[in-house]
Enzyme design. Structure first.
Site, PDB file in Angstrom:
ATOM      1  N   LYS B  79       0.834  -1.202   0.000  1.00 41.05           N
ATOM      2  CA  LYS B  79       0.000   0.000   0.000  1.00 41.05           C
ATOM      3  C   LYS B  79       0.872   1.256   0.000  1.00 41.05           C
ATOM      4  O   LYS B  79       1.918   1.288   0.660  1.00 41.05           O
ATOM      5  CB  LYS B  79      -0.898  -0.021   1.245  1.00 41.05           C
ATOM      6  CG  LYS B  79      -1.961   1.061   1.284  1.00 41.05           C
ATOM      7  CD  LYS B  79      -2.848   0.879   2.523  1.00 41.05           C
ATOM      8  CE  LYS B  79      -3.928   1.937   2.610  1.00 41.05           C
ATOM      9  NZ  LYS B  79      -4.779   1.762   3.822  1.00 41.05           N
ATOM     10  N   SER B 154      -9.739   1.823   2.902  1.00 40.42           N
ATOM     11  CA  SER B 154      -8.854   2.567   2.034  1.00 40.42           C
ATOM     12  C   SER B 154      -7.849   1.710   1.252  1.00 40.42           C
ATOM     13  O   SER B 154      -7.307   2.182   0.250  1.00 40.42           O
ATOM     14  CB  SER B 154      -8.090   3.602   2.860  1.00 40.42           C
ATOM     15  OG  SER B 154      -7.211   2.969   3.767  1.00 40.42           O
ATOM     16  N   SER B 178      -9.765  -0.562   7.040  1.00 38.97           N
ATOM     17  CA  SER B 178      -9.175  -0.362   5.709  1.00 38.97           C
ATOM     18  C   SER B 178      -8.492  -1.573   5.087  1.00 38.97           C
ATOM     19  O   SER B 178      -8.212  -1.564   3.899  1.00 38.97           O
ATOM     20  CB  SER B 178      -8.194   0.808   5.743  1.00 38.97           C
ATOM     21  OG  SER B 178      -8.902   2.018   5.736  1.00 38.97           O
TER      22      SER B 178
END
Lengths: 95, 489
Positions: B79, B154, B178
């Protein structure tokens, strides 16, 4: 709690953020919705509750005060938007 | 051989046995990314050259017979809020669009040492604030199951990249759901570890007391193998906690016989999509068939979880994001003449509206006059919620529920009503508030064929047991084996 334009203007100042007029209108109504929802917390009896900032009992982390290698100047400045003579460059701060 | 249809652990095994070379696997991964990512937009940055260079090193180590880990040679996506030395780390924000970290996050060092190969940085909501990946400054990540829908957030890019069979594994971060929510919307397995189990050093901070890095994979075994690598004490993170490493064999031997699972009644009230409810309750029955005792119980504190979460998260975000001042790194506005203007213009021009909203909310709950009413109250509510879970775990081994009230929302549907979007975090935020480990597991599909996930929350540091349950569940339910649109490579 009522959120109005003055509240938003005050928060902009605290946050060092300036909204556009359009963003301000939107933000005012969104913040109002969100804060009104947060207000349900007021019905929760917290008399016996401790304000808890850590999930698990945190202990102090201590270490010897030893000199260890750190970033050199050029590396530390690598991501700076403006650099002058090996320093971070900023607009004039003292008249 | 279809390399991308193998699990990560199987791939590593084939590399170890010389059935595959590290380069062959990497070629397959980049081929899949080149083919598919134009459509889904999972990656912000690819690091092809660095990856091939690493592949040579890892192959040489394997050839010498070095035992690196159960995942040696496997490519992985990270990420884009996790610092990678020399590789752009943007947090999906205009603020950091040119930021190139000069150090690795601790977990990046760990995965490289274990022989994993970072192939790229995945898309996310800006500064991890959002549930759809739509607040990214680099465009939305589409859901591989239905490209008219969001991938969740997210960590949407990470979950979608695994779901679309572009990579075997990914690393996400979870502050309020997330890792788990996009995993659920994309039908992959995502684990949020116990707070402190995985070092946060080098994870760009959103809400430090809630943030936790976690693995995203196709099944329990892959997640366990990755968790075994990234978990452990790090002196560079003062909230890091000592823990025992995960054992894959123990997870595979785990039995649900006699284990007690509690279901909060409040998790199945209004707002839960009927198809999601049906799929999740069907999964409970399968857990029962595996020997678990299942019981409903009351957890009325759930009602206060979303406001508690948003108060704490925004307060910490407003403090953490005050570092973006346009001076030391990040975006600087060209139009500023004074120092004050540099701060204001740089921040106003570079932050997106959701980030601005959360910073302002944080400033509000911390401001004088409102601190006690909101921030202090939320910290007390955190105490109450954590105690409620600790009481529940006296009765039950696991707490069970949905991950998200709906399957993947349509594009442009969520951001217009932020409060509604926040409310949908109801099932995931409790684990962050209480610091507990929780896993999102594919368990079925809705009437449109969109994936549904179930969630299990465990006692602190019981990741091994959680993944043990998931492994048992996978022997009964094959939802995790179904592939998203686009088929195989």
């Amino acid at each position: 709690m009522k959120i109005n334009n003055e509240t938003v203007a005050y928060l902009e100042k605290l946050a060092r953020i300036e909204l556009t007029d359009e963003e301000r209108v939107e933000c005012c109504s969104d913040l109002q919705d969100i804060v009104s929802h947060m207000d349900i917390l007021s019905e929760l009896d917290t008399q016996d509750a401790e304000p808890l900032s850590q999930s698990f009992s945190a202990k102090n982390v201590m270490r010897e005060d030893e000199v260890k290698p750190s970033l050199d100047r050029d590396t530390a400045l690598k991501n700076a938007p403006r650099v002058k003579d090996g320093f971070f460059s900023v607009p004039k701060t003292v008249e | 051989m279809d390399i991308l249809s193998l699990s990560a652990v199987e791939t590593a095994r084939k590399i170890k046995n010389r059935d595959l070379s590290v380069k062959e696997v990497l070629d397959a991964v980049f081929y899949a990314i080149d083919e598919k990512d134009k459509k889904y937009n999972c990656f912000i940055t690819l690091c092809r050259d660095e990856a091939y260079a690493r592949a040579n090193i890892v192959q040489a180590q394997i050839d010498k017979g070095e035992e690196l880990s159960a995942l040696a040679g496997v490519p992985i996506a990270v990420k884009d809020n996790i610092c990678t030395k020399g590789i752009k780390t943007t947090c999906a924000s205009k603020m950091l669009k040119n930021f190139v970290p000069v150090y690795n996050a601790h977990i990046v060092d760990l995965i490289e040492k274990a022989g994993l190969i970072v192939v790229g940085k995945t898309n996310m909501d800006e500064f991890a604030m959002g549930s759809t990946t739509e607040t990214s400054a680099f465009g939305v990540t589409l859901n591989p199951w239905d490209t008219t829908r969001v991938s969740g957030g997210s960590s949407g890019g990470a979950a979608a990249a695994v779901a679309a069979r572009m990579v075997h594994l990914a690393i996400g971060s979870d502050t309020g759901g997330s890792v788990r929510q996009p995993s659920s919307l994309c039908s992959v397995t995502g684990l949020k570890p116990t707070y402190g189990r995985v070092s946060r050093r080098g994870l760009i901070a959103y809400a430090s007391s809630l943030d936790q890095i976690g693995p995203i994979g196709r099944n329990a075994e892959d997640c366990a193998a990755l968790m075994g690598i990234i978990g452990g004490y790090d002196s560079g993170d003062s909230t890091s906690v000592e823990s025992t490493p995960l054992e894959l064999e123990k997870i595979k031997r785990y039995s649900l016989q006699g284990k007690r699972i509690g279901i909060p009644k409040e998790f199945f009230g209004g707002g839960l999509q009927e198809d999601v409810k049906t799929a999740v309750l069907a999964a409970v029955n399968e857990l029962k068939e595996l020997g678990a005792e299942v019981e409903e119980f009351e957890l009325p504190q759930v009602k206060y979880a979303v406001p508690t979460y948003y108060i704490i998260a925004c307060a910490e975000a407003s403090s953490n994001l005050s570092r973006y001042d346009g001076i030391r790194y990040g975006y600087r506005s060209d139009g500023a003449e004074s120092l004050f203007e540099t701060y204001v213009k740089s921040r106003s021009e570079a932050f997106g509206i959701e980030t601005k909203r959360r910073i302002m909310l944080g400033n509000f709950v911390l401001s004088s006059g409102y601190y006690d009413e909101y921030y202090k109250k939320a910290l007390q509510a955190k105490d109450i919620i954590q105690k409620a879970f600790s009481d529940a775990f006296k009765e039950y081994d696991f707490v069970f529920g949905p991950v998200y009230p709906t399957t993947a929302p349509k594009l442009n549907e969520s951001l217009s009503d932020p409060l509604k979007m926040y409310m949908a975090d109801i099932y995931t935020v409790t684990a962050n508030i209480a610091g507990l480990p929780a896993v999102s597991v594919p368990c079925g599909f809705d009437s449109n064929g969109l994936p549904v996930g179930m969630q299990l929350v465990g006692r602190p540091f019981c990741e091994s047991e959680l993944l043990g349950v998931v492994y048992s569940f996978e022997q009964k339910n094959d939802a995790h084996e179904k592939t998203a649109g686009g088929g195989t490579v």
